[in-house]
Structures are given as C-alpha cells and as structure tokens.
Design an enzyme around this catalytic site. Sequence first.
Site, PDB file in Angstrom:
ATOM      1  N   TYR A 166      11.646   2.922  -6.228  1.00 37.32           N
ATOM      2  CA  TYR A 166      11.444   1.490  -5.955  1.00 37.32           C
ATOM      3  C   TYR A 166      10.336   0.931  -6.829  1.00 37.32           C
ATOM      4  CZ  TYR A 166       8.425   4.243  -2.871  1.00 37.32           C
ATOM      5  OH  TYR A 166       7.574   5.189  -2.376  1.00 37.32           O
ATOM      6  N   TYR A 207      12.143   0.212   3.531  1.00 35.05           N
ATOM      7  CA  TYR A 207      11.206   1.318   3.669  1.00 35.05           C
ATOM      8  C   TYR A 207      11.966   2.564   4.110  1.00 35.05           C
ATOM      9  CZ  TYR A 207       7.441  -2.117   3.451  1.00 35.05           C
ATOM     10  OH  TYR A 207       6.596  -3.115   3.043  1.00 35.05           O
ATOM     11  N   SER A 208      11.772   3.652   3.390  1.00 40.65           N
ATOM     12  CA  SER A 208      12.373   4.922   3.799  1.00 40.65           C
ATOM     13  C   SER A 208      11.786   5.354   5.137  1.00 40.65           C
ATOM     14  CB  SER A 208      12.095   6.005   2.745  1.00 40.65           C
ATOM     15  OG  SER A 208      12.694   5.683   1.510  1.00 40.65           O
ATOM     16  N   GLU A 216      16.012   8.009  -5.166  1.00 40.19           N
ATOM     17  CA  GLU A 216      15.730   6.724  -4.526  1.00 40.19           C
ATOM     18  C   GLU A 216      14.313   6.314  -4.941  1.00 40.19           C
ATOM     19  OE1 GLU A 216      16.982   5.335  -0.370  1.00 40.19           O
ATOM     20  OE2 GLU A 216      14.920   6.019  -0.070  1.00 40.19           O
TER      21      GLU A 216
END
Length: 390
Positions: free
Chosen positions: A390, A167-168, A388
């Site tokens: 996902y 998780y960012s 980035e």
Amino acid sequence: MGLAQACQDDLECARFFRGSMVLPSQGSTRDIVTASQSPNCRGVRVQVLWPQFSRNKFLGEGLELSARSRLSTQLRLTKIYAKVVTIPIELEEATEPPINLFKPKEPYTATIKSNQKIVGPKAPGETCHIVIDHGGNVPYWEGQSYGVIPPGENPKKPGMPNTVRLYSIASTRYGDDFDGKTASLCVRRAVYYDPETGKEDPAKKGICSNFLCDSKPGDKVLITGPSGKVMLLPEDDQKACHIMVATGTGIAPYRGYLRRMFMENVPTFKFEGLAWLFLGVANTDSLLYNEEFISYQKQYPKNFRYDIALSREQLNKKGGKMYVQDKIEEYSEEIFKLLDGGAHIYFCGLKGMMPGIQDTLKRVAEERGESWDQKLLKLKKNKQWHVEVY
C-alpha cells in the site's frame, strides 16, 4: 486475565480452556492466583492474574488447578498449555471467505474495544493495536482487510463523507478474545513534517490513522468489508511452508496466520509445516508483537523461524543499513529451495519495499543460473506468490 470455574471433587485437577491470555511457559506463580468459593458448585471460582504481560502479548489455553477443600482452597499452578480452544467453532464451517458484507454506502457501525500503543519510546512514529467489537456481524478470514470510514467531510469533495481506508486485519477470525466478535488492526499514525521547517503540519496528517490512534473504548467506527483473497492462508496442505515478509504494519496478516498456527486449537487446522517470518523495522523499539513471535519460536522451534532487519541498528554484509531484502539475500539459497519445493511466499507493507526485494531475488536467481522472470511466472501460476502493498 483468564476466568475459570472448578466444579470437581476435592484433590481432583480441573482443566480450563478459554483464557484471554497465554501465561508464559516459565516464571514465578507467586501472587498470580486468587480464589473464592463459587455459590453454584462445590468448587471455586479462580481468577488468574499475570500483570506483567498484557493480553495482546500472550494468549492461553488453560491450566490445571488442585482444590484441597471447597471452603478453604489452596491452588497450585501445575501446567500451562500452548493453545486456546477457539469458539464459536461454526466459524470453521464456511467453505468460501466472506466478501464485502458491508459496503461504503451501508457500512457497519462497530465499537472500539481497546487501543494500545505497541512501540517503545525510541520508535520513529506511533503504532497502535486497536481492537474493534463487531458483535460477530462482520466475520472475516485470516489475511483479509476491513475498510474504515473516518468521521467528517471529505476535504476533496465537500458535502461527501470521507473515503474508505483499507487495513489488514491483525487477528484470527476468532479475534483477540476468541469469541468471534472482535477484529484487531495494527495502525501507524500518519503525520507530515515540513521539509523546510522540520515541524509537523497537522493540516496534512492522515485522517483515518489519526482517528483510529486517537480512538477510545466505546467510540463508534464505521467499517466495510471484509475484502481480499490474495493474502488468504492456504490450509489445504497443513505441512506446507509459508515464508512471510513484512515491513512495519505489514505484519498484520501474519499475526493472524501465526496465532491460528500456534496459539489456537482449531480442530480443522493442525499446522505441521514451517512458518518463516521476516520483519523489517527501524529499531528494536519498533518491533511489533515481538513477544508473541518469540514465544512461538521457543515453543515450536521446528515449525517457526523468525528473522528481523533493524535498519537503524544493524548493518548488511556490505556495511550499509540492514533492510528486509538483505535478510532475504542472506538466506536466499534456502528460500529458493523452499520455493522450488512448493513454499508460499507473502509480502505485505509499504509498496516501496517491493523494488528492493524484487532486485534482490532477481540477482540471486541470476547467480543460480535461473531466469527470475520465468520463475516469478511459475510462482504466480502455482499460486505461491502473494503480495499486498500500500
């Protein structure tokens, strides 16, 4: 809620820093200040309350108070500052980002400090802002990620723990409390609906996201990391331009960037450039951290731009749904000029966002008589391109 203590002579204004909340720049001061005498000094202990704003929406630096008497004190809110002084300042001393301080086989046991739903009732799905207390033992930089290991057994590998989910991080290295001891995550609850029945199938729900969204203060959580260098905020040029593109919870790293740029008073980082945020969500109720971003827009109009794409409420120029790539196309000429001038561009969110964005950028480049493939190679070579998904 911010807590401050005045130990000054009568009628002298005292300035306080280290609040946990930015009070709005305008508004009534009625019923927000209470005071009592402190036994340890001539001044007063002052508690500032602004109940209509949660601390995740506003963070502040300080205020000035005028004390008429050490025994009977009348207080007047005279000034509100835009930034908080961040401590511990030693978090600025590292020259390299921390990487993988804790690994899956030996994770760190942290504690859930708070969990708040941050979308409205008409948002499709539930998104939560979760503050994790790591005690200062898992430091990170803006743009990095934590791994979370949900409790229970891996359904695909009986007898083994669940795998790590990344998780960012949605806060600066100082955390939402500015003490360097917390990290915040922006998590959307993952649920699955059977296409035939239209009903939710609990057996296929996201294990980690549901664990986090169901968590309560005091719950323990196993974390790994921090990890990642691709999304680190370059700080060598404090007049640089940063174009940030997000869908949904992909907003997380940008919240950290923007708080560092516009909310925190960091001695080593005085941002004077341009930050331009593009956020794509379904509707108005789905907007994340909107109040924070609007406050930056009002306070720093020359340094911050904010554009949103609401796919269920707005139409693009062709009459179709408005997605974030349509907003990029709308400002494409300006964006390409900024990129030519050295701007950084970031993309974070679901991987499905990238094909549409890439197609848009390629079409715009061709209209300008440029080769997108060559331009992209140049952006990557110059370290201006950050992705980035996902």
